[in-house]
Design an enzyme around this catalytic site. Structure first.
Site, PDB file in Angstrom:
ATOM      1  N   GLY A 232     -47.476  -0.977 -84.176  1.00 49.73           N
ATOM      2  CA  GLY A 232     -48.056  -1.172 -83.017  1.00 49.73           C
ATOM      3  C   GLY A 232     -47.923   0.267 -82.099  1.00 49.73           C
ATOM      4  N   PHE A 233     -46.750   0.249 -81.842  1.00 46.18           N
ATOM      5  CA  PHE A 233     -46.259   1.535 -80.828  1.00 46.18           C
ATOM      6  C   PHE A 233     -46.413   1.313 -79.483  1.00 46.18           C
ATOM      7  CE2 PHE A 233     -46.459   3.259 -85.209  1.00 46.18           C
ATOM      8  CZ  PHE A 233     -45.171   3.256 -85.576  1.00 46.18           C
ATOM      9  N   ASN A 622     -28.532  -6.052 -86.448  1.00 42.61           N
ATOM     10  CA  ASN A 622     -28.656  -5.820 -87.852  1.00 42.61           C
ATOM     11  C   ASN A 622     -28.729  -4.383 -88.090  1.00 42.61           C
ATOM     12  OD1 ASN A 622     -30.016  -5.120 -90.423  1.00 42.61           O
ATOM     13  ND2 ASN A 622     -30.742  -7.257 -90.411  1.00 42.61           N
ATOM     14  N   LYS A 624     -28.892  -2.647 -90.681  1.00 44.67           N
ATOM     15  CA  LYS A 624     -29.754  -1.865 -91.664  1.00 44.67           C
ATOM     16  C   LYS A 624     -31.210  -1.469 -90.954  1.00 44.67           C
ATOM     17  CE  LYS A 624     -32.050  -2.475 -96.035  1.00 44.67           C
ATOM     18  NZ  LYS A 624     -31.825  -3.311 -97.147  1.00 44.67           N
ATOM     19  N   THR A 625     -31.767  -2.426 -89.968  1.00 42.97           N
ATOM     20  CA  THR A 625     -33.121  -2.652 -89.674  1.00 42.97           C
ATOM     21  C   THR A 625     -32.766  -1.662 -88.102  1.00 42.97           C
ATOM     22  OG1 THR A 625     -32.463  -4.584 -88.459  1.00 42.97           O
ATOM     23  CG2 THR A 625     -34.031  -4.612 -90.231  1.00 42.97           C
ATOM     24  N   GLN A 629     -34.991   1.604 -87.510  1.00 36.98           N
ATOM     25  CA  GLN A 629     -35.818   1.634 -86.052  1.00 36.98           C
ATOM     26  C   GLN A 629     -35.399   2.936 -85.603  1.00 36.98           C
ATOM     27  OE1 GLN A 629     -38.078   0.395 -83.845  1.00 36.98           O
ATOM     28  NE2 GLN A 629     -37.061  -1.188 -82.928  1.00 36.98           N
ATOM     29  N   GLY A 693     -31.825  -3.010 -75.700  1.00 39.10           N
ATOM     30  CA  GLY A 693     -33.037  -2.556 -76.370  1.00 39.10           C
ATOM     31  C   GLY A 693     -32.780  -1.208 -77.139  1.00 39.10           C
ATOM     32  N   GLY A 695     -35.666   0.219 -79.474  1.00 34.65           N
ATOM     33  CA  GLY A 695     -37.039   0.897 -80.103  1.00 34.65           C
ATOM     34  C   GLY A 695     -37.290   2.197 -79.138  1.00 34.65           C
ATOM     35  N   GLU A 696     -37.286   2.112 -77.897  1.00 37.11           N
ATOM     36  CA  GLU A 696     -37.675   3.132 -77.077  1.00 37.11           C
ATOM     37  C   GLU A 696     -36.870   4.543 -77.074  1.00 37.11           C
ATOM     38  OE1 GLU A 696     -40.958   2.212 -76.291  1.00 37.11           O
ATOM     39  OE2 GLU A 696     -40.499   0.131 -76.542  1.00 37.11           O
TER      40      GLU A 696
END
Ligand SMILES: Cc1cc2nc3c(=O)[nH]c(=O)nc-3n(C[C@H](O)[C@H](O)[C@H](O)COP(=O)(O)OP(=O)(O)OC[C@H]3O[C@@H](n4cnc5c(N)ncnc54)[C@H](O)[C@@H]3O)c2cc1C
Ligand code: SF4
Lengths: 733, 326
Positions: A232-233, A622, A624-625, A629, A693, A695-696
């Protein structure tokens, strides 16, 4: 006690489904009687539609209908809109063309090939008007949206009076999300006011809400399925005109209709990172104490919506600087509306800020890492609040050690390896650590398994996996016996997956729901099990999937409790959100990026040789994920730094590189060994897990680290992304 | 894409007949370029003649020359022992092209026949003299960063995108073709055309003529060779410029030099003057600089590719140095 699950590198719970093709993405669904759609898009960038002639298309084999503004069903919400309101493109409402690539008709046929072919037969005539797509040529149209007021702390423009100053213009091009999975939707009106959608979305509930608003039908009449999303991003954070067009076609035809757009349409129909020009001015004492920062940005938007993001946000609080002022303006162009793209705004702004810090350090003859450290903001200078947690200095240290920062020669163009110039660069990034409101239902079954449901999304980070780990730790139930179900609008409310907030928001709700479930079990035990009869509820111990009395003498497993009581299941539903702590603390995640580059002196080719990224994102659920990421963000950052740029021919207002051969996302060969480190220290305030967070921040700041490394290698400062060979050659040292 | 019919003849004659007799018919080999062109509406053939069953897949030595069938896959060719040992320049050039997946489909004939990547050519809403003669050239006044600096005309400034062809031009290959009127041989450097007033013609192949093979004469270019490709990303990108160098160095003297460039002209661009300047000279940086200067003398740049002459100059020197120093 059982092994703690959060922090483990647990494999993705849906990994097997994904690699075996068992995961069903929106386009994989095949409702009975499905029809296929293709869009007809405007080659004109501004004007009106003079005529639509669908005669030939309708005669082509297999064609069911051609829907345009001339015959589309009515959208009730369109009537409510006031003239001139900037409330989005109302697809098929009227004949107005705002931008190139705007859909003007949708063709529906019984096969995809037939729909595509018939779309090429629709003849549309236009009245063309003058269009504007070049920001530099349209600066006179710049204006300020009321969401983005000027910011002044201390004295505006104070940088100019400093002992050492730097001011320069930094530009980033328009970037397109380009996830592997194309956008689209399957729409099926099962009755005139009941709609089922298979969507590509970062939020099934927000899709439901948007459709409810548009068509004025009750929420429960709209079902949205979106269990798997192929990236998605940010592009799937809202409903786009392409989806409304499909819903309108399906309404008119009364059959399920599927649309999957083409790669070139991805450049004009699902948003983008807006190109921006920034003037970044900065001043410091001779010892390197920052005295003033001025950050002025201009970015583009569409004619019908004002898109704003955090371009100037980071400059306000990243460094302990007494005087900061910012300005942020928009230029409306004949373009579709931009949208958040990973690290939105901050990724743009950090390129300017973190490049400028490096340039200032060079003028100060100071190590740029040292300059950052001496200007470290111990408290948030913008909000005047303590940070809920901040381990940025530790992150700097780890990064510097792992990349071998001591190998960096502060004198540019002073190191060579195998005929290549060698450079080291670094930067930092930050993004707000959010926690929204979400509801989770937790159902314990008689076989001891736990089912959690929430209308969250997973655009790839591994949401369900993290939720299972969180639930396992609260309940002591083995992860194999826990299932987290998402991506259905019928599940309890969860917000969109955006702004790096899912673990914080939904994870907290999972944690709270699991606790509530255990309390419910305790209540059942107290009223029914003799050994627990006298126990006060608050003294019950929950451990390893069992209830224990305070003296640990009596215990019963959850499973046994349900079986004894002949209960098929026990279900609770809990809503969870942040509290007053959000007003007492400033909450941010932080990252640092270090890059070592090679630059070929004769051709200007830049190759990144080694990357070290360190994240201060609180507790890592997690490992690993989380690492995946971060690496994903870094790869996006490589594209931003070196290769990605959507190029317009302003004469036509059309993109000239709208395909994967010419719009260069980074490929494996561009991606060097990437070492990711986590501070992995709990944030004490943000949420029960202590997770911020991530992701960003994986991407924010990254491009500057590369630009700074290229400067160190060559003595050339490229302030205009991407850093392609020609720019390196043409920039003078 | 329009509707079309599809045939898969088993012999050469049937294939050639099928295309010669039908105005809109085309050969299809790997399809990696043709399908894209059809999807974007640039090619609207009503008949595709699949040549993949024709016996044109051999690589063999015949009378010293290496004979390469037109249907040999790019990946097979690059990995073939005879190519790696006798014409390593070709192997290097092939491996610099596209991606592994594409090379697994792409054929020698298809690679030679691939069309320019000029984006105006692919977008049917834009002007382009190559796609629609006399509609104008979108690139000349538009975005032309990837475009030609040699041999362009006022009607077209596109470049031929192939890497393989640059090596084949440098190696003096021969193109073997068979058509309705029989077979002929075309020197590789005469196969592709300059745009002139007829940019719609990429090459000199006649209607219905089929490329059956390419032949590379034996040579001494087994050691001092180099293919340099400068591109925007590390793999899977077309060349900004590319340089193929083959040197025959004996006793510290360049006996013979071959130089060709990609990404700079409407055809693989041989540099005979620079080759002459190198012959009989020592492989020194100074001689390479002089040769590169000669090679780029006639360069003419446009608004967005002003960097190309200097990049070409530097790249030629770099490639010569790399070739000489192995
Ligand atoms: C994304 C992408 C990136 C690429 N990058 C590169 C690159 O970096 N470097 C590079 O060199 N190439 C690159 N290519 C191009 C690739 O090399 C060509 O597409 C390929 O070589 C074409 O071969 P094919 O067999 O698939 O041809 P097809 O697509 O089957 O045919 C192409 C044309 O050749 C004709 N044809 C085929 N065989 C014959 C024959 N024997 N005789 C006469 N006519 C024939 C067909 O009629 C058609 O007109 C790239 C392609 C793509 C899609
Ligand atoms: S350069 Fe050639 S191919 Fe490109 S637009 Fe001009 S005429 Fe067409």
């Amino acid at each position: 006690m059982k092994k703690q699950q959060t922090g483990q590198s647990m494999d993705r719970v849906d990994g097997r489904l994904k690699v075996t093709g068992g995961a069903r993405y929106f386009a994989d669904h095949q409702p009975d009687g499905l029809l296929y759609a293709a869009l007809v898009c405007s080659p004109v960038s501004s004007g009106t539609i003079k005529s639509v002639n669908a005669t030939l298309a309708l005669r082509a084999p297999g064609v069911v209908d051609v829907v345009s503004h001339l015959n589309a069903p009515r959208v009730p919400a369109y009537q409510e809109s006031k003239p001139g309101a900037k409330d989005g493109l109302k697809i098929f409402k009227d004949d107005r063309i705002y931008s190139n690539g705007q859909p003007v008709a949708i063709v529906v046929a019984n096969t995809l090939e037939r729909a595509v072919y018939a779309a090429s037969l629709v003849e549309v005539q236009y009245n063309q008007e003058t269009h504007y797509t070049d920001m530099n040529a349209s600066m006179d149209k710049a204006f300020q949206n009321s969401r983005m007021k000027d910011y002044v702390r201390g004295e505006a423009g104070a940088w100019e009076k400093a002992a050492v100053t730097h001011t320069a213009q930094y530009t980033i091009p328009l970037e397109v999300h380009n996830p592997m999975e194309l956008a689209g939707i399957i729409a099926h009106w099962t009755t005139p006011d009941t709609l089922t959608l298979y969507a590509k979305t970062q939020g099934v509930k927000s899709v439901q809400e948007t459709i409810q608003d548009l068509f004025k039908i009750p929420e429960q009449n709209i079902t949205v399925h979106s269990q798997f999303v192929g990236g998605g991003f940010g592009m799937a954070l809202r409903i786009w005109p392409l989806e409304v067009a499909t819903i309108l076609a399906a309404k008119k035809i009364r059959k399920p209709v599927k649309l999957v757009i083409t790669r070139d349409q991805m450049f004009t129909l699902v948003g983008y990172r807006p190109n921006a020009t920034q003037q970044l001015s900065i001043g410091a004492t001779a010892e390197g104490k920052l005295t003033g920062i001025t950050h002025e940005a201009v970015a583009i938007t569409s004619p019908y919506e004002d898109f704003t993001e955090g371009i100037v946000a980071m400059s306000k609080f990243m460094y302990a600087c007494p005087n900061v002022n910012t300005k942020y303006q928009l230029v409306p162009l004949n373009m579709s509306t931009p949208v958040w793209m990973r690290g939105p705004g901050e990724a743009t702004g950090s390129f300017a800020l973190e490049s400028a810090i490096d340039e200032l350090a060079h003028k100060l003859k100071m190590d740029p890492l040292q300059l950052r450290v001496i200007n470290h903001a111990d408290v948030d200078p913008e909000k005047n609040l303590p940070f809920s947690s901040k381990y940025l200095k530790e992150a700097y240290e780890i990064g510097a050690e792992k990349i071998g920062w001591t190998n960096r020669n502060p004198v540019p163009r002073s190191r060579e390896e195998d005929g290549m110039l060698v450079g080291y660069g670094m930067s930092s990034g930050t993004f707000g650590a959010y926690r929204g409101k979400a509801t989770v239902s937790a159902t314990l079954k008689a076989d001891g398994s736990l089912v959690l449901q929430s209308a969250a999304s997973d655009i790839g980070p591994g949401t369900a996996t993290a939720m299972v780990q969180i639930a396992a730790d609260v309940t002591g139930i083995a992860p194999e016996k826990i299932k987290f179900m998402l991506g259905e609008s019928s599940y309890p409310f969860a917000p969109e997956q955006g702004g790096s907030s899912t673990v914080s928001t939904v994870g907290s709700a999972v944690s709270d729901a699991c606790k509530a479930l255990q309390q419910q079990l305790a209540t059942i035990a107290i009223s029914n099990i003799p050994a627990f009869k006298t126990a006060a509820p608050e003294t019950i111990i929950y451990e390893d999937g069992q209830l224990l009395t305070a003296n640990r003498q009596e215990k019963i497993s959850y499973e046994a409790l349900l079986q004894q009581q002949q209960l098929p299941e026990v279900k609770v539903m809990t809503t969870s959100q942040g509290g007053p702590e959000r007003k007492k603390y400033s909450m941010y995640s932080f990252s640092v990026h270090f890059a070592k580059v090679h630059v070929h002196p004769a051709t200007g080719v830049v190759r990144i040789k080694h990357i070290v990224s360190v994240a201060d994102a609180g507790t890592i659920v997690n490992a690993k994920t989380a690492r995946s990421q971060m690496i994903g963000g870094v790869v996006g950052g490589i594209g931003m730094a070196l290769t990605e740029e959507a190029i317009l021919d302003h004469r036509f207002g059309r993109f000239v590189n709208n395909n994967f051969a010419d719009y260069h996302v980074a490929v494996n060969a561009d991606t060097p060994p990437t070492d990711v480190y986590f501070i992995n220290k709990k944030d004490p305030y943000i949420n029960p897990m202590g997770s911020k967070g991530m992701g960003e921040i994986a991407l924010i700041g990254f491009a500057a680290a590369v630009a700074n490394a290229v400067f160190n290698a060559t003595g050339k400062r490229v302030r205009d992304l991407p850093i392609t060979p020609d720019k390196v050659l043409e920039t003078t040292a | 894409m329009n509707q079309f019919s599809y045939v898969r003849p088993a012999n050469l004659k049937a294939a050639i007949d099928a295309v010669a007799k039908d105005k809109s018919a085309r050969f299809i080999a790997g399809g990696t370029n043709l399908l894209d062109l059809m999807k974007s509406g640039v090619v609207t053939s009503e008949k595709l003649v699949d040549i993949n069953r024709l016996p044109l897949k051999d690589i063999q030595l015949s009378e010293g020359a290496l004979h390469i069938g037109a249907l040999v896959l790019n990946s097979d060719l690059a990995a073939h022992d005879l190519v790696k040992t006798q014409h390593p320049l070709l192997s290097q050039a092939l491996l610099a092209g596209a991606s592994q997946q594409l090379r697994n489909m792409a054929t020698v004939g298809g690679n030679m026949m691939q069309r320019t990547r000029c984006t105006y050519f692919y977008d049917t809403t834009m002007p382009c003299n190559k796609r629609a003669p006399n509609s104008g050239c979108g690139a000349i006044g538009g975005i032309n960063r990837m475009h030609a600096i040699f041999g362009a005309s006022d009607s077209c400034i596109a470049v031929h995108p192939s890497d393989m062809c640059v090596a084949l031009a440098a190696l003096d290959a021969m193109v073997l073709v068979t058509g309705p009127k029989g077979s002929r041989r075309i020197p590789f450097t005469d196969f592709h055309r300059l745009p002139g007033n007829t940019p719609q013609l990429d090459n000199n192949l006649g209607k219905g003529e089929l490329i059956t093979a390419v032949e590379i004469p034996s040579n001494h270019f087994t050691k001092n060779i180099y293919y340099l490709k400068v591109r925007d990303r590390a793999s899977y990108a077309f060349a900004l410029v590319s340089v193929a160098v083959a040197l025959d160095i004996r006793d510290g003297v360049i006996h013979e030099a071959r130089l060709a460039m990609g990404g700079v002209a409407h055809k693989p661009w041989r540099l005979p003057e620079a080759e002459k300047a190198l012959a009989g000279k020592a492989p020194t940086a100074e001689n390479f600089r002089i040769a590169a200067g000669i090679a780029t003398q006639s360069a003419k740049a446009y608004k967005h590719n002003m960097f190309k002459p200097a990049l070409a100059l530097n790249s030629i020197q770099t490639a010569l140095q790399k070739a000489a120093s192995v």
